[in-house]
Design a protein around this motif. Structure first.
Motif, PDB file in Angstrom:
ATOM      1  N   ASP B 263       0.808  -1.213   0.000  1.00  0.00           N
ATOM      2  CA  ASP B 263       0.000   0.000   0.000  1.00  0.00           C
ATOM      3  C   ASP B 263       0.847   1.272   0.000  1.00  0.00           C
ATOM      4  OD1 ASP B 263      -1.037  -0.308   3.510  1.00  0.00           O
ATOM      5  OD2 ASP B 263       0.894  -0.451   2.499  1.00  0.00           O
ATOM      6  N   PRO B 266       2.192   2.837  -4.336  1.00  0.00           N
ATOM      7  CA  PRO B 266       1.715   3.929  -5.195  1.00  0.00           C
ATOM      8  C   PRO B 266       2.419   5.252  -4.904  1.00  0.00           C
ATOM      9  CG  PRO B 266      -0.133   2.662  -4.381  1.00  0.00           C
ATOM     10  CD  PRO B 266       1.081   2.138  -3.685  1.00  0.00           C
ATOM     11  N   THR B 280       8.844  -4.810  -7.371  1.00  0.00           N
ATOM     12  CA  THR B 280       7.947  -4.499  -6.255  1.00  0.00           C
ATOM     13  C   THR B 280       8.471  -5.126  -4.977  1.00  0.00           C
ATOM     14  OG1 THR B 280       6.584  -6.484  -6.335  1.00  0.00           O
ATOM     15  CG2 THR B 280       6.050  -4.718  -7.890  1.00  0.00           C
ATOM     16  N   LEU B 295      -3.268   1.783  -6.565  1.00  0.00           N
ATOM     17  CA  LEU B 295      -2.144   1.064  -7.159  1.00  0.00           C
ATOM     18  C   LEU B 295      -2.247   1.058  -8.675  1.00  0.00           C
ATOM     19  CD1 LEU B 295       0.339  -0.641  -6.411  1.00  0.00           C
ATOM     20  CD2 LEU B 295      -1.144  -2.639  -6.363  1.00  0.00           C
TER      21      LEU B 295
END
Lengths: 265, 623
Positions: B263, B266, B280, B295
């Motif tokens: 979370d 973004p 990621t 996202l």
């Protein structure tokens, strides 16, 4: 990597007769002593007698190409003794793969060969610290089944279902329908009559999925949750038991449950 | 009337400066003596594939104006723990020699070498223009050495590629050390960091890094181009990271570690929408619609994004967040992502531009079929095993998956495939479908597995591969294989440069076929095969045309090693045996491991107690 085989073979000064004994036993039933000898490594020595006496001699008669032999060796030079090596695991007569057994007569607890399969340490360590996938095949092979109790309001006894045998929520609810249809029929008054033909499918669905019942489950934390909120994989990992509740009962627990239930259908 | 027509040296030098590849440079140097001379004075980059093949002085003597050097140390099988600790690969003598000879050295790239703190300190002190340090799969240093680099390098741009670091690597410690030593160090450090272009800790096994080292990047620091912290175990300060990303407009590569929550991704992405490559962190969190849409929007904002990796602990419902950018993706590394085939299919079907896919075998045959249908430009496929040590297959991945890809992807060149069953028919089909393969590495997990349909060896299947794929450069074999397969390889593998063999063959004939037939063979690595003395001795001359030969758990006797060492002075024949001196056993006893490499530097002097170099005739008193 010192190998018991090599030591046994060459250092104890003689043929390791037990190791070379031909056996036709099933995989996994060797004596512990043999198992320790690292069957995976034995292949390195396998067929060496062929090298000395078989193919090579035939080949050595002919010219070996432009980089001709710098040294002429007789067959007795540099032989590895003993050459009668383990033949109990013949590479050409393995069990078929569909038996789902290892090809080599490996010990029951598979001995890990150093550096095989060729995977870097970083990858090995990373995979070790992630949870493994619980797809159907995996669950069947490893943990077996995932049976949970299913209770239904008003039913005299509980049932058990294997969550792993379903892939989706739809499958689960269909199965539960079938399982508990006799009880819903009894609600309608045709107790003991098992024929579902008397009831239309829509009526049955209405009973189970309409305003009468909601499907709930108890999760790992002990909370009662509405079935269907989380992804299936997450659900089967946390579901401890299922309960088919009457809507009237469910309203107290989860006021929005009914709307959700309806909207899902 | 004949002209003797030649360009002035300066012109030739200028022309040569456009030639980068060392193969071409080597070719130029062979044209004539004057070209050799001119070329050697203007060569700026040197690549030494085996640090023991040549001595530092020889390199320095020939190429006096080197600015960038790359060295490789241990054999490739060291990656799989087959080379014992302490074998060698020490860079120290090189650093010491270059410190005097190459004061303007800018770049040092090392792979599988041992580098000590003393060497790092020497680098820091000796090279005033030092810019790039790349350490891949290296070991032997601590934070003290890095502190020295940080404190003393004036124009340092660090690129650290570190794997299998044995000592703790604590960047926080480094910065604290430097900062605490006083103001002058701090300014130097800031200067270092201002010029820092890349900080890349790829595949490092670093455990104890604490997170707040990131906050030590000064506010004035804006030149980060690449940041790869995917290997770090600990959390990093996300606010520091966000600020750092926000002020570095040239950032192209960002590989996060697992500890970065989904979370927060973004926000990070919004700071660097120009990203080309992203790894990621953990890819799951509570399923919340607003997190998802946030996202998705953040991904959509990255218009240049071409490469994705990471995806630790994937929650499949979050995968659709990347759908908006899938059409641009050329590289996808899902090899740490535990995702079911159906979800993988949904993702891959939207990536028509994919050139490279790394994935776990959870993709299964169905997923590979979908890959073949959607990704017509695919060049490289790697399928890793999710459960390599399990006895039973845990996924529905068979040879069919690879066959599908070979059918559907006309540009496929490079394959690495772990599976549990294979057939000659499948290999044959793959070979005929894809004659343009250049790299084919197949690992059937269980050693000596035969063709599962016919129960025969897989000789003819691999034979088809080498026969049809005429440009094959790299090949790794597995499964049940007899001498036959080596006959095929020797006959057809004319462009083959690297061959890896395990648990294969019946006799010396197999090895002989390879050594006598593969004209371009450079690296041969063999383990657990019944190859012995004869083929080796008969092909001794061939070994001088190769970079190296590795043989472990084979049947080469000590006597043969001695003989080879005696007769071939330009080979180093190293016997690696942890059981004790080979002299203490009969000469016919096979050695544990054998590493043979060509060299013009003579036997090395830094061997540990379990390595013996076989001496050549000139150094033997008597034979």
């Amino acid at each position: 990597m010192p190998e018991a085989l090599e030591e046994g073979a060459s250092m104890k000064g003689g043929l390791n007769l037990k190791a070379t004994e031909l056996r036709l036993g099933l995989p996994g039933c060797e004596s512990p002593e043999r198992e320790r000898e690292g069957v995976f490594k034995s292949g390195a020595k396998r067929g060496f007698s062929d090298a000395i006496d078989g193919n090579w001699n035939a080949g050595s008669e002919v010219a070996l190409g432009k980089d001709a032999a710098l040294f002429s060796l007789t067959a007795t030079d540099c032989t590895n003794k003993p050459t009668a090596v383990l033949k109990e695991t013949l590479p050409h007569s393995p069990k078929p793969l569909h038996d789902k057994k290892p090809q080599i007569s490996a010990p029951a607890a598979k001995a890990q060969v150093v550096g095989w399969p060729p995977i870097r340490s970083f990858r090995k360590n990373s995979m070790a610290s992630q949870p493994t996938q619980k797809n159907d095949a995996d669950a069947e092979a490893k943990s077996g089944c995932l049976y949970v109790k299913v209770s239904m309001e008003g039913a005299p006894y509980l049932r058990k279902v294997d969550l792993n045998s379903f892939g989706t929520y739809k499958d689960l609810s269909l199965a539960l329908e079938k399982m508990f249809s006799c009880f819903t029929i009894s609600q309608c008054g045709s107790y003991g009559v098992s024929s579902r033909e008397n009831l239309s499918e829509s009526r049955l669905m209405d009973l189970l999925h309409g305003s009468e019942y909601v499907l709930t489950y108890e999760d790992k934390d002990g909370d009662w949750m509405l079935v269907g909120d989380v992804p299936w994989e997450m659900f089967i990992e946390s579901c401890k038991r299922l309960r088919i509740m009457k809507s009237s009962e469910a309203i107290g627990l989860a006021p929005r449950a009914m709307e959700k239930c309806k909207s899902r259908n | 009337m004949a002209y003797t027509f030649s360009f002035p040296e300066e012109v030739l030098e200028h022309v040569f400066s456009f030639i980068e590849s060392e193969k071409d440079r080597n070719a130029i140097s062979l044209v004539c003596k004057s070209w050799y001379e001119i070329e050697r004075w203007c060569r700026r980059r040197v690549f030494v594939g085996n640090c023991y093949a040549v001595s530092p002085m020889m390199v320095i003597k020939r190429f006096p104006e080197v600015r960038s050097i790359a060295l490789k140390g241990k054999p490739h099988f060291a990656d799989f723990n087959l080379v014992p600790e302490g074998w060698g690969g020490y860079v120290c003598p090189w650093i010491a020699a270059m410190a005097c000879a190459f004061p303007w050295l800018e770049e040092i790239r090392l792979k599988r070498m041992v580098i000590t703190d003393e060497s790092l300190e020497l680098i820091a002190k000796s090279f005033k223009n030092f810019k790039v340090l790349v350490l891949t799969s290296c070991e032997g240093f601590t934070t003290d050495g890095l502190a020295a680099i940080a404190a003393n390098c004036r124009f340092a741009s660090f690129i650290f590629l570190i794997s299998q670091v044995l000592n703790l690597l604590d960047f926080n410690f480094v910065f604290e050390l430097v900062l605490n030593k006083g103001h002058k160090f701090e300014s130097k450090l800031c200067l270092c960091l201002v010029n820092l272009r890349e900080l890349d800790l790829q595949e490092s096994e670093v455990e104890d890094l604490s997170g707040h080292w990131l906050s030590h990047f000064p506010d004035s620091y804006t030149s980060l181009v690449s940041l790869n912290i995917s290997c770090l175990g600990n959390e990093v300060s996300l606010s520091s990271l966000e600020r750092l990303l926000g002020r570095c407009p040239n950032l192209q590569t960002l590989r996060l570690n697992r500890a970065v929550p989904l979370d927060r991704l973004p926000n990070l992405l919004r700071r660097c929408p120009q990203l080309v490559e992203l790894g990621t962190g953990v890819y799951s969190t509570e399923m919340r619609p607003e997190v998802f849409s946030n996202l998705e929007a953040a991904f959509s904002g990255c218009k240049q994004l071409k490469s994705l990796s990471g995806f630790w602990d994937v929650l499949p419902s979050y995968l659709p967040a990347v759908y908006p950018i899938c059409s641009r993706l050329t590289s996808l590394n899902l090899s740490y992502a535990i995702v079911q085939s159906s979800d993988l299919i949904k993702l891959i079907s939207q990536c028509p531009s994919l050139l490279r896919l790394w994935v776990l075998d959870y993709i299964e045959d169905a997923g590979l079929y979908a890959l073949a249908a959607s990704c017509k430009d695919l060049r490289e496929l790697r399928v890793f095993p999710s459960d390599p040590f399990g006895l039973e297959p845990n996924v529905a991945l068979t040879e069919q998956g690879l066959v599908s890809v070979s059918e559907g992807c006309p540009k496929l060149q490079s394959v690495l495939y772990f599976c549990r069953q294979m057939s000659n028919a499948a290999l044959n089909t793959i070979a005929r479908n894809r004659p343009n393969l250049t790299r084919f590495r197949l690992c059937i997990i269980e050693p000596r597995t035969p063709d599962y349909i016919t129960l025969e060896p897989l000789d003819s299947g691999f034979g088809a591969i080498v026969e049809h794929c005429k440009d094959l450069q790299r090949l790794s074999l597995s499964g049940l294989l007899t001498d036959r397969v080596f006959e095929y390889i020797g006959t057809y593998g004319k462009k083959l440069e690297m061959l890896s063999v395990a648990f294969a063959g019946d006799s010396d004939l197999g090895l002989h076929h390879v050594l006598s037939g593969c004209d371009n063979l450079r690296k041969l690595e063999i383990r657990d095969c019944p190859f012995g003395d004869k083929a080796l001795l008969a092909n001794a001359a061939k070994l001088e045309t190769m970079r190296s030969l590795w043989m472990s758990s084979c049947s080469v006797s000590y006597g043969a090693c001695k003989l080879l060492g005696q007769k071939m002075p330009r080979l180093n024949v190293e016997v690696i045996d942890e059981r004790g001196p080979p002299d203490s056993r009969p000469e016919s006893c096979p050695v544990e491991k054998l590493y043979i490499y060509r060299t013009i530097a003579g036997p090395r002097l830094d061997m540990p107690g379990f390595v013996w170099t076989m001496e050549d005739d000139s150094s033997l008193g008597l034979e």
